[in-house]
Scaffold this active site. Structure first.
Site, mmCIF file in Angstrom:
data_model
loop_
_atom_site.group_PDB
_atom_site.id
_atom_site.type_symbol
_atom_site.label_atom_id
_atom_site.label_comp_id
_atom_site.label_asym_id
_atom_site.label_seq_id
_atom_site.Cartn_x
_atom_site.Cartn_y
_atom_site.Cartn_z
ATOM 1 N N SER A 180 0.861 -1.172 0.000
ATOM 2 C CA SER A 180 0.000 0.000 0.000
ATOM 3 C C SER A 180 0.903 1.230 0.000
ATOM 4 O O SER A 180 1.668 1.431 0.952
ATOM 5 C CB SER A 180 -0.887 -0.053 1.250
ATOM 6 O OG SER A 180 -1.628 1.126 1.396
ATOM 7 N N LYS A 194 -1.218 -0.932 -4.293
ATOM 8 C CA LYS A 194 -2.360 -0.081 -3.956
ATOM 9 C C LYS A 194 -1.874 1.351 -3.842
ATOM 10 O O LYS A 194 -0.885 1.632 -3.157
ATOM 11 C CB LYS A 194 -2.947 -0.602 -2.638
ATOM 12 C CG LYS A 194 -3.894 0.305 -1.900
ATOM 13 C CD LYS A 194 -4.679 -0.501 -0.877
ATOM 14 C CE LYS A 194 -4.724 0.174 0.471
ATOM 15 N NZ LYS A 194 -5.506 -0.604 1.462
ATOM 16 N N LYS A 250 -2.817 5.114 -2.688
ATOM 17 C CA LYS A 250 -3.740 5.937 -1.916
ATOM 18 C C LYS A 250 -4.079 7.171 -2.740
ATOM 19 O O LYS A 250 -3.183 7.773 -3.346
ATOM 20 C CB LYS A 250 -3.095 6.346 -0.588
ATOM 21 C CG LYS A 250 -2.890 5.173 0.369
ATOM 22 C CD LYS A 250 -4.212 4.712 0.941
ATOM 23 C CE LYS A 250 -3.990 3.675 2.038
ATOM 24 N NZ LYS A 250 -5.264 3.249 2.640
ATOM 25 N N ASP A 283 -7.086 3.319 -3.229
ATOM 26 C CA ASP A 283 -7.812 3.362 -1.947
ATOM 27 C C ASP A 283 -8.017 4.822 -1.564
ATOM 28 O O ASP A 283 -7.048 5.565 -1.391
ATOM 29 C CB ASP A 283 -7.018 2.623 -0.863
ATOM 30 C CG ASP A 283 -7.767 2.538 0.477
ATOM 31 O OD1 ASP A 283 -8.903 3.055 0.570
ATOM 32 O OD2 ASP A 283 -7.206 1.948 1.427
ATOM 33 N N GLU A 286 -11.041 1.078 -3.469
ATOM 34 C CA GLU A 286 -11.390 0.777 -2.089
ATOM 35 C C GLU A 286 -12.000 1.997 -1.409
ATOM 36 O O GLU A 286 -11.457 3.099 -1.500
ATOM 37 C CB GLU A 286 -10.093 0.332 -1.367
ATOM 38 C CG GLU A 286 -10.263 -0.154 0.057
ATOM 39 C CD GLU A 286 -8.926 -0.671 0.625
ATOM 40 O OE1 GLU A 286 -8.024 -1.029 -0.159
ATOM 41 O OE2 GLU A 286 -8.791 -0.699 1.853
ATOM 42 N N ASP A 342 -13.786 -1.396 2.945
ATOM 43 C CA ASP A 342 -12.870 -1.578 4.065
ATOM 44 C C ASP A 342 -13.578 -1.033 5.313
ATOM 45 O O ASP A 342 -14.259 -1.783 6.036
ATOM 46 C CB ASP A 342 -11.555 -0.844 3.751
ATOM 47 C CG ASP A 342 -10.569 -0.740 4.910
ATOM 48 O OD1 ASP A 342 -10.889 -1.187 6.015
ATOM 49 O OD2 ASP A 342 -9.457 -0.196 4.723
ATOM 50 N N LYS A 397 -9.980 -6.914 7.745
ATOM 51 C CA LYS A 397 -8.951 -6.655 8.752
ATOM 52 C C LYS A 397 -9.500 -7.198 10.063
ATOM 53 O O LYS A 397 -10.505 -6.668 10.563
ATOM 54 C CB LYS A 397 -8.704 -5.148 8.909
ATOM 55 C CG LYS A 397 -8.137 -4.474 7.668
ATOM 56 C CD LYS A 397 -8.002 -2.965 7.861
ATOM 57 C CE LYS A 397 -7.435 -2.317 6.609
ATOM 58 N NZ LYS A 397 -7.484 -0.837 6.670
ATOM 59 N N GLY A 449 -4.265 -4.247 6.020
ATOM 60 C CA GLY A 449 -3.297 -4.004 7.091
ATOM 61 C C GLY A 449 -3.549 -2.662 7.742
ATOM 62 O O GLY A 449 -4.241 -1.805 7.188
HETATM 63 O O1 OSB Z 1 -7.187 1.966 4.409
HETATM 64 O O2 OSB Z 1 -6.154 0.134 4.259
HETATM 65 C C1 OSB Z 1 -6.245 1.261 4.747
HETATM 66 C C2 OSB Z 1 -3.199 1.991 6.935
HETATM 67 C C3 OSB Z 1 -3.780 2.685 7.962
HETATM 68 C C4 OSB Z 1 -5.125 2.926 7.924
HETATM 69 C C5 OSB Z 1 -5.896 2.484 6.841
HETATM 70 C C6 OSB Z 1 -5.319 1.775 5.810
HETATM 71 C C7 OSB Z 1 -3.931 1.547 5.837
HETATM 72 C C8 OSB Z 1 -3.195 0.868 4.783
HETATM 73 C C9 OSB Z 1 -1.879 0.253 5.184
HETATM 74 O O3 OSB Z 1 -3.532 0.861 3.621
HETATM 75 C C10 OSB Z 1 -1.702 -1.137 4.750
HETATM 76 C C11 OSB Z 1 -0.525 -1.775 5.431
HETATM 77 O O4 OSB Z 1 -0.594 -2.068 6.650
HETATM 78 O O5 OSB Z 1 0.482 -1.978 4.756
HETATM 79 MG MG MG Z 2 -8.418 0.899 3.123
#
Ligand code: OSB
Ligand code: MG
Length: 376
Positions: free
Chosen positions: A141, A167, A169, A195, A220, A245, A269, A297
């Protein structure tokens, strides 16, 4: 399992662990993780570590490290300590009775109960959960970057390292141009997704539909964290599958998503949904409706990662998870061995090691501890 588990001691700790690079998502940024760890001991003497995924601020969910600390101390530990638990799956129902919310805090204990059950049985957590694979494909991510060029550099590096899913952001102002630049640079076959962490409203459906041109695996959580109705409206307007999510906080919400057609993929998660039993229930409901799932994660330490990795060995986890190796996050993790990924982008699951499969570096945890409380 014949003898019930009785948890007799819970040590709560907060540690601070510096990320190798700040991680920015649309709803906030983090450079130091404040991490709540638990060490659970059962009457037979077995101990296990678990992790609460709550962040410092309530920008992903209403929970935070501080609310989880309070919930654990005041309401969760008193219900659990000394109570005979006939199976780890009994933990969440016990904690849900006239007790709303706080699923991240509840999950920390629930997952620990699974860890204790596995430790006591001398079996790996993955096997206890019914996992079927000893190697899992890994995704990454990537946080929001200052420019498309910086994001392209990171995404290229991730592809070269072997990651099976990348992924990106996104947020308004860092979306179409950024994703388009990465698609151009990595070519049409690169497994890309986006995401948004709730950064858009339904009014922006036309903007989001421009992402359809990039052949993403999914988008996402584009809309509000607790909204299933508008995601269903949006899904009708997008070719790209929506993955939820934040909105999926329980198996009931997963059923609602399926009924309303709010999304076509679920990011599970365990920390968000109240633990591993609920995660497995979501996995099963989705499998029955041919909805693929993957393990998300929360920038976990190696302790939380152990539980995610075990969960991701279940058969309907057909999409690579956000389960990157320890070195992607930390200069040094708090577990031994650290979590690693091979050149083919695969992580080995400690299928033959009893319990969670990694040892906690307790000396290092002591050094990183900023507060500690023992509950008995
Ligand atoms: O939206 O998936 C998410 C991290 C913190 C809060 C929300 C998200 C995330 C990540 C990190 O995308 C994924 C990872 O732990 O590598
Ligand atoms: Mg997410």
């Amino acid at each position: 399992m014949n003898q019930p588990i009785r948890i007799t001691r819970i040590v709560m700790r907060e540690i601070q662990l510096q990320l190798r690079e700040p991680f920015q998502i649309s709803s906030g940024s983090v450079s130091h993780r404040r991490i709540l760890l638990l060490e659970l001991t059962e009457a037979g003497g077995a101990t296990v570590w678990s992790e609460c995924v709550a962040g410092e601020l309530p920008h992903y969910s209403p929970e935070t490290v501080d609310t989880a600390w309070l919930a654990l101390k005041e309401w969760i530990a008193p219900r659990i300590l000394g109570h005979p638990l006939h199976a780890p799956a009994a933990v969440l129902p016990l904690l849900e009775q006239d007790f709303r919310g706080h699923r991240m805090a509840k999950a920390a204990v629930e997952m620990g109960a699974w860890g204790l059950a596995a430790t006591r049985a001398g079996t790996s957590l993955a096997r206890v959960l019914g996992g079927t694979r000893d190697r899992i494909p890994i995704g990454i991510s990537l946080g929001i970057q200052a420019s498309p060029a910086t994001l392209v550099t990171k995404a290229k590096a991730a592809l070269a390292q072997g990651y099976h899913k990348i992924k990106l952001k996104i947020k308004p102002g860092a979306d179409v141009e950024f994703v388009g630049a990465v698609r151009d640079a990595l070519g049409p076959d690169a497994p890309l997704m986006a995401d948004a962490n709730n950064a858009y409203t339904l009014d922006q459906a036309d903007l989001l539909a421009r992402l359809d041109a990039f052949g993403l695996l999914m988008i996402e959580q584009p809309l509000a964290w607790d909204d299933l109705v508008r995601h269903a409206e949006l899904q009708k307007k997008l070719k790209t599958p929506i993955c939820l999510d934040e909105s999926i906080t329980s198996v009931e919400r997963a059923r609602d998503m399926i009924t309303l057609r709010s999304g076509r993929i679920v990011n599970i998660k365990p920390g968000r949904v109240g633990g591993l039993a609920e995660s497995r229930a979501i996995h099963d409901v989705c499998a029955a409706h041919r909805i693929p799932v993957w393990c998300g994660g929360m920038l976990e330490s190696g302790v939380g990662r152990a539980y995610n990795v075990a969960l991701a060995t279940l058969p309907n986890f057909t999409i690579p998870g956000d389960l990157s190796p320890s070195a992607r996050y930390w200069d040094r993790d708090i577990v031994l061995p650290e979590w690693t990924m091979d050149h083919g982008g695969m992580m080995r699951v400690p299928m033959e090691r009893p319990g969670i499969g990694v040892e906690v570096d307790v000396g290092r945890v002591e050094t990183l501890t900023v507060r500690k409380q023992v509950l008995e």
